[in-house]
Design a protein around this motif. Structure first.
Motif, PDB file in Angstrom:
ATOM      1  N   GLY A 110      16.989 -29.293  14.629  1.00  0.00           N
ATOM      2  CA  GLY A 110      15.514 -28.737  14.555  1.00  0.00           C
ATOM      3  C   GLY A 110      14.347 -28.871  14.873  1.00  0.00           C
ATOM      4  O   GLY A 110      14.253 -28.877  16.009  1.00  0.00           O
ATOM      5  N   LEU A 111      13.093 -29.335  14.303  1.00  0.00           N
ATOM      6  CA  LEU A 111      11.895 -29.094  15.007  1.00  0.00           C
ATOM      7  C   LEU A 111      11.211 -30.355  15.341  1.00  0.00           C
ATOM      8  O   LEU A 111      11.592 -31.884  15.529  1.00  0.00           O
ATOM      9  CB  LEU A 111      10.544 -29.333  13.083  1.00  0.00           C
ATOM     10  CG  LEU A 111       9.251 -29.296  13.747  1.00  0.00           C
ATOM     11  CD1 LEU A 111       9.180 -28.306  14.517  1.00  0.00           C
ATOM     12  CD2 LEU A 111       8.195 -29.376  13.165  1.00  0.00           C
ATOM     13  N   HIS A 112      11.135 -30.397  17.282  1.00  0.00           N
ATOM     14  CA  HIS A 112      10.980 -30.763  17.852  1.00  0.00           C
ATOM     15  C   HIS A 112       9.625 -31.548  18.112  1.00  0.00           C
ATOM     16  O   HIS A 112       9.001 -32.243  18.215  1.00  0.00           O
ATOM     17  CB  HIS A 112      11.879 -30.412  18.855  1.00  0.00           C
ATOM     18  CG  HIS A 112      11.720 -31.238  20.641  1.00  0.00           C
ATOM     19  ND1 HIS A 112      10.915 -31.786  20.925  1.00  0.00           N
ATOM     20  CD2 HIS A 112      12.714 -32.198  21.466  1.00  0.00           C
ATOM     21  CE1 HIS A 112      11.014 -32.088  22.397  1.00  0.00           C
ATOM     22  NE2 HIS A 112      12.141 -33.146  22.120  1.00  0.00           N
ATOM     23  N   THR A 113       8.882 -30.397  18.618  1.00  0.00           N
ATOM     24  CA  THR A 113       7.190 -30.694  18.392  1.00  0.00           C
ATOM     25  C   THR A 113       6.153 -29.453  17.506  1.00  0.00           C
ATOM     26  O   THR A 113       6.853 -28.577  17.315  1.00  0.00           O
ATOM     27  CB  THR A 113       6.901 -29.540  19.546  1.00  0.00           C
ATOM     28  OG1 THR A 113       7.494 -30.980  21.159  1.00  0.00           O
ATOM     29  CG2 THR A 113       5.618 -30.430  19.986  1.00  0.00           C
ATOM     30  N   PRO A 183      10.046 -34.362   4.017  1.00  0.00           N
ATOM     31  CA  PRO A 183      11.270 -35.208   5.099  1.00  0.00           C
ATOM     32  C   PRO A 183      12.211 -34.474   5.917  1.00  0.00           C
ATOM     33  O   PRO A 183      12.805 -34.474   6.628  1.00  0.00           O
ATOM     34  CB  PRO A 183      12.146 -36.100   4.062  1.00  0.00           C
ATOM     35  CG  PRO A 183      11.117 -35.596   2.759  1.00  0.00           C
ATOM     36  CD  PRO A 183       9.736 -34.361   2.739  1.00  0.00           C
ATOM     37  N   PHE A 184      12.645 -32.808   5.204  1.00  0.00           N
ATOM     38  CA  PHE A 184      14.036 -32.038   5.891  1.00  0.00           C
ATOM     39  C   PHE A 184      13.144 -31.861   6.988  1.00  0.00           C
ATOM     40  O   PHE A 184      14.122 -31.497   8.437  1.00  0.00           O
ATOM     41  CB  PHE A 184      14.523 -31.355   4.883  1.00  0.00           C
ATOM     42  CG  PHE A 184      14.974 -30.247   5.879  1.00  0.00           C
ATOM     43  CD1 PHE A 184      16.498 -30.862   5.971  1.00  0.00           C
ATOM     44  CD2 PHE A 184      14.917 -29.463   5.557  1.00  0.00           C
ATOM     45  CE1 PHE A 184      17.504 -29.651   6.844  1.00  0.00           C
ATOM     46  CE2 PHE A 184      15.364 -27.977   6.408  1.00  0.00           C
ATOM     47  CZ  PHE A 184      17.147 -28.240   7.417  1.00  0.00           C
ATOM     48  N   LEU A 185      12.086 -31.017   5.958  1.00  0.00           N
ATOM     49  CA  LEU A 185      11.192 -30.646   7.854  1.00  0.00           C
ATOM     50  C   LEU A 185      11.171 -31.411   9.372  1.00  0.00           C
ATOM     51  O   LEU A 185      11.248 -30.714  10.762  1.00  0.00           O
ATOM     52  CB  LEU A 185      10.496 -29.978   7.704  1.00  0.00           C
ATOM     53  CG  LEU A 185       9.469 -28.893   8.718  1.00  0.00           C
ATOM     54  CD1 LEU A 185      10.145 -28.100   9.450  1.00  0.00           C
ATOM     55  CD2 LEU A 185       8.351 -27.572   7.536  1.00  0.00           C
ATOM     56  N   PHE A 186      10.609 -32.920   8.795  1.00  0.00           N
ATOM     57  CA  PHE A 186       9.517 -33.299   9.845  1.00  0.00           C
ATOM     58  C   PHE A 186      11.122 -34.491  10.434  1.00  0.00           C
ATOM     59  O   PHE A 186       9.925 -36.196  11.549  1.00  0.00           O
ATOM     60  CB  PHE A 186       8.010 -34.299   9.457  1.00  0.00           C
ATOM     61  CG  PHE A 186       7.753 -32.969   8.995  1.00  0.00           C
ATOM     62  CD1 PHE A 186       7.103 -31.801  10.588  1.00  0.00           C
ATOM     63  CD2 PHE A 186       6.874 -32.902   8.049  1.00  0.00           C
ATOM     64  CE1 PHE A 186       5.713 -31.359  10.023  1.00  0.00           C
ATOM     65  CE2 PHE A 186       6.204 -31.480   8.047  1.00  0.00           C
ATOM     66  CZ  PHE A 186       5.864 -30.766   8.562  1.00  0.00           C
ATOM     67  N   SER A 187      11.824 -34.607   9.410  1.00  0.00           N
ATOM     68  CA  SER A 187      12.796 -36.162  10.094  1.00  0.00           C
ATOM     69  C   SER A 187      13.131 -36.267  11.413  1.00  0.00           C
ATOM     70  O   SER A 187      13.814 -36.905  12.202  1.00  0.00           O
ATOM     71  CB  SER A 187      13.836 -35.954   9.268  1.00  0.00           C
ATOM     72  OG  SER A 187      14.903 -34.554   9.542  1.00  0.00           O
ATOM     73  N   SER A 188      12.989 -34.952  12.445  1.00  0.00           N
ATOM     74  CA  SER A 188      13.878 -34.655  13.529  1.00  0.00           C
ATOM     75  C   SER A 188      12.281 -34.427  14.640  1.00  0.00           C
ATOM     76  O   SER A 188      12.477 -34.936  15.505  1.00  0.00           O
ATOM     77  CB  SER A 188      14.847 -33.991  13.872  1.00  0.00           C
ATOM     78  OG  SER A 188      13.863 -32.472  13.543  1.00  0.00           O
TER      79      SER A 188
END
Length: 291
Positions: A110-113, A183-188
């Motif tokens: 998902g979102l890396h940076t 939490p879903f968006l920034f967990s990764s």
């Protein structure tokens, strides 16, 4: 967090830090990686945060994104599908295997940076400049911005299918963190790039950013930050500018001539004696002064 100065980092081996694809891209443009850019790559490999202090035009933004580009070029990510456009170009779409359904959802890609800029125009400009090396090297990386001008449909899609790199502002970050999908968006999340930090820390927006970063590290404790700001001026230059500003405040320039002195007035209470004249008359024409 370690502090990196532009000329205090010893040179590193480029071949050990940059993949062949990146070295060829630098060579095709006639460039060579700078020492502080390689130093940030080394700090990222050691899983450490860093603060880069460099003047304008020294490649601070590219230095902050180089660890992200190298990591994403070596990682497959989620499900990648290719489709050919009408111009013949091949677009690579990277989407996670699941979609958000609430706070308890976790996934591996998902979102890396996350890039945080003090100005939304700067975030859009950085995204446009970042797409150039990504397209020239053929990296399967999806870059998007989220500002006040982003359409609602794109905002909803970003929450369900996060991009690899998201560029935003402190205000938009606060809105994202207040949603149920945070939490879903920034967990990764793995990298946080703070650009032009000197423009944020001296205002209330800096306090808002601090709260957002504290919340981010609660959700994603594995995330590492790289911040950049301009070099502070020398003591002599700062003192000279301070003296000039103080002199301007103490002796402001006047282009208009000085105002004429006010006419002297004296209050005369002669209405009680039946006079219908004004209650305040010039002192030279006051009836009492002439009697």
């Amino acid at each position: 967090m370690s502090t990196l100065d532009l000329f205090s980092v010893p040179p590193s081996e480029t071949a050990d830090l940059l993949p062949r694809r990146f070295r060829d891209w630098f060579a095709s443009r006639g460039w060579s990686p700078r020492e502080h850019q390689l130093a940030l790559l080394e700090k990222a490999r050691e899983e450490r945060s860093a603060l880069l202090i460099a003047p304008t035009g020294a490649g601070k933004t590219l230095a902050g994104f180089l660890p992200t580009l190298v990591e994403l070029a070596n990682e497959p990510g989620g499900i990648k599908s290719q489709r050919q456009t009408s111009e013949g170009a091949v677009e690579v779409d990277s989407r996670p295997k699941v979609v958000s359904t609430g706070r308890s959802v976790r996934r591996s890609s998902g979102l890396h940076t996350l890039y945080i800029s003090p100005l939304k125009a700067l975030a859009v400009d950085i995204a446009r400049n970042l797409e150039t090396p990504v397209a020239e090297m053929g990296l399967p990386i999806r870059i998007e911005t989220r500002t006040g001008d982003t359409p609602v449909s794109r905002r909803q899609r970003q929450r369900r299918y996060p991009p690899d790199i998201l560029l935003t502002t402190p205000e938009q970050l606060a809105l994202l963190l207040s949603s149920d999908d945070a939490p879903f968006l920034f967990s990764s999340l793995k990298r946080i790039v703070l650009d032009e930090l000197h423009a944020l820390v001296t205002s209330k927006r800096g306090d808002l950013l601090s709260l957002g970063l504290a919340r981010l590290w609660t959700i994603a404790p594995q995330a590492r930050a790289s911040a950049s700001r301009r070099r502070w001026p020398s003591r002599s230059n700062w003192r000279a500018s301070w003296c000039r500003s103080r002199a301007a405040r103490t002796h402001p320039p006047t282009s208009s001539p000085p105002a004429a002195p006010r006419r002297r007035w004296s209050r005369c209470s002669i209405r009680a004696n039946g006079c219908r004249g004004p209650a305040t008359v010039p002192a030279t024409r006051c009836p009492r002064s002439m009697s």
